[in-house]
Enzyme design. Sequence first.
Site, PDB file in Angstrom:
ATOM      1  N   SER A 178      64.102  59.417  29.119  1.00  0.00           N
ATOM      2  CA  SER A 178      62.907  58.854  29.732  1.00  0.00           C
ATOM      3  C   SER A 178      62.900  57.337  29.550  1.00  0.00           C
ATOM      4  O   SER A 178      63.740  56.780  28.843  1.00  0.00           O
ATOM      5  CB  SER A 178      61.679  59.438  29.056  1.00  0.00           C
ATOM      6  OG  SER A 178      61.687  59.039  27.696  1.00  0.00           O
ATOM      7  N   LYS A 179      61.913  56.703  30.144  1.00  0.00           N
ATOM      8  CA  LYS A 179      61.746  55.248  29.980  1.00  0.00           C
ATOM      9  C   LYS A 179      61.564  54.897  28.505  1.00  0.00           C
ATOM     10  O   LYS A 179      62.075  53.907  28.019  1.00  0.00           O
ATOM     11  CB  LYS A 179      60.496  54.782  30.750  1.00  0.00           C
ATOM     12  CG  LYS A 179      60.731  54.600  32.238  1.00  0.00           C
ATOM     13  CD  LYS A 179      60.128  53.257  32.704  1.00  0.00           C
ATOM     14  CE  LYS A 179      60.630  52.858  34.078  1.00  0.00           C
ATOM     15  NZ  LYS A 179      59.878  53.485  35.162  1.00  0.00           N
ATOM     16  N   ARG A 180      60.801  55.746  27.828  1.00  0.00           N
ATOM     17  CA  ARG A 180      60.523  55.472  26.417  1.00  0.00           C
ATOM     18  C   ARG A 180      61.812  55.523  25.592  1.00  0.00           C
ATOM     19  O   ARG A 180      62.060  54.689  24.725  1.00  0.00           O
ATOM     20  CB  ARG A 180      59.518  56.502  25.904  1.00  0.00           C
ATOM     21  CG  ARG A 180      58.552  55.872  24.937  1.00  0.00           C
ATOM     22  CD  ARG A 180      57.429  56.820  24.566  1.00  0.00           C
ATOM     23  NE  ARG A 180      57.631  57.254  23.197  1.00  0.00           N
ATOM     24  CZ  ARG A 180      57.520  58.501  22.805  1.00  0.00           C
ATOM     25  NH1 ARG A 180      57.236  59.450  23.667  1.00  0.00           N
ATOM     26  NH2 ARG A 180      57.704  58.812  21.552  1.00  0.00           N
ATOM     27  N   SER A 236      64.797  54.963  26.682  1.00  0.00           N
ATOM     28  CA  SER A 236      65.723  53.857  26.941  1.00  0.00           C
ATOM     29  C   SER A 236      65.209  52.585  26.271  1.00  0.00           C
ATOM     30  O   SER A 236      66.011  51.756  25.838  1.00  0.00           O
ATOM     31  CB  SER A 236      66.014  53.674  28.427  1.00  0.00           C
ATOM     32  OG  SER A 236      64.839  53.519  29.141  1.00  0.00           O
ATOM     33  N   ALA A 237      63.883  52.475  26.132  1.00  0.00           N
ATOM     34  CA  ALA A 237      63.356  51.320  25.395  1.00  0.00           C
ATOM     35  C   ALA A 237      63.759  51.424  23.923  1.00  0.00           C
ATOM     36  O   ALA A 237      64.128  50.433  23.290  1.00  0.00           O
ATOM     37  CB  ALA A 237      61.844  51.267  25.527  1.00  0.00           C
TER      38      ALA A 237
END
Length: 492
Positions: free
Chosen positions: A255-257, A259-260
Amino acid sequence: MKPARTRMAPSPTGRFHLGSARTALFDYLLARKTGGQFILRLEDTDQKRFVPGSEEEIMQSLDWLGITPDESPVHGGPYGPYRQTERREIYHRHARILVEKGYAYPCFCTPERLEKSRQQQQAQKVDRVKYDGLCRAIPPDLAAKRIVSGEKHVIRFKMPQDGVTTARDHLRGDIVTENKHLDDYVLLKSDGLPTYHLAAMVDDHEMQITHVLRGSEWLSTFPLHVNIVRAFGWDEPVWIHLSVFLKPSGKGKMSKRESAQAIKDGYSIFITDMKDLGYTPEGVLNWIALMGWGVPEDDVMTLEQMIERFNIDSLTPSPAAINFQKLDHFNGTHIRLMTNEDLSARLKPYFVAAGLNVRDETLLKVTPLIRERLVTLDDCLAFARFFFEEVVKPNPEDLVANGLDAKQSAMIARKSYEILSGLSDIAHAVVEPPMRAYVDASGYTAGQVFGILRVAVTGQKVSPPLFESMEIIGREKVLSRLRYAIELLDGM
Ligand code: GLU
């Protein structure tokens, strides 16, 4: 196998990540393996989601990875244009063909009406909210008149309502869907631009694509796509829906989280970050190749070897967890496969970016001393920046040898200085014997004596082999660093 024409068709709506890179790699391998072509097509019809700079990022990523397309908006080619917003006429023509053949129809429903219908269906708790089909019933001549009068409309696909659609995925086999579950999707929007569904099918046909490799998020609209292709009466390409990527933990989709978080941990899923993080295209390619290609998971392969071994039958649809430790492993492995010349050239930019003045000749001597220890290219700074620094500034405490005090350490440093300054040459073979003789005679250990010398000349407690390093640093610099260390020790 006859030459394959493959394409990657990214939308310029965000950053170019691992998933896109993997699709591009498999496309490239199949094209190269069969003597075909790999095409880059920009699917830029969703103008609301357009992100400036993302087209450039796509090109840069492919170039850096070394999987350059044969045909693209930049390279041109016989089936262009390769940017969908430049192909509007083609989609309009094809939408008209479908309407004329009775496979599509204009729909004049307003967004307000569609929203209302959606809410009603939700209130009735239907399995799947769909277009209710109001405009399907409009007689074609009446619809044509409304269009001529300038009424705003979209073109929808007239999905068969009975029976089933069987769509064949090369890896997953037949996927059978009951048509009553399918929707009358929009093909052409009211702004005159096509949706993915129409544009991609038309372009894959027009560009003579033989194999469509894409993400498994397209499985839900796969039945629509085969129905469109069949409505035109075209041959279907071989369809391959690649696996999804899972989080490093293996639990759930990336998810975006996540990858952050990866970025915080010093990793990234974005290709253009990889270079700054010290990864090599070889390492990255090897890593992504093994996510979804059923070869043994530790196989080290160059791009040439991948082409040699590639076979679409060994791709796998099972999800692949992103494992950054594997990336490190492959990166280090590929670094060690490089020649010294190649590796030196790749290390140089990292030293230069750190503001160091690097002589190629010196770097060529340094590279063999550090190559075994590099995981990422930028590790070279931690291991070897002292070779190129004018002065090193060791931490005074580090100059004090284990089990000794500052005074004793200063004495050892003075003695070492005396020995080294008495030699006209700093070559490894010249320096080591008298220094070892001193260790033996002094009663101190090699660890203590050489430890002081190491911190004095390299500024750090861990370094490449000491005598080889001193030879590269050169006599004058070694002596002046040693003098500075003595001063520091005396001052403690
Ligand atoms: N434009 C689509 C995307 O970015 C392409 C999917 C495909 O490869 O057909 O997801």
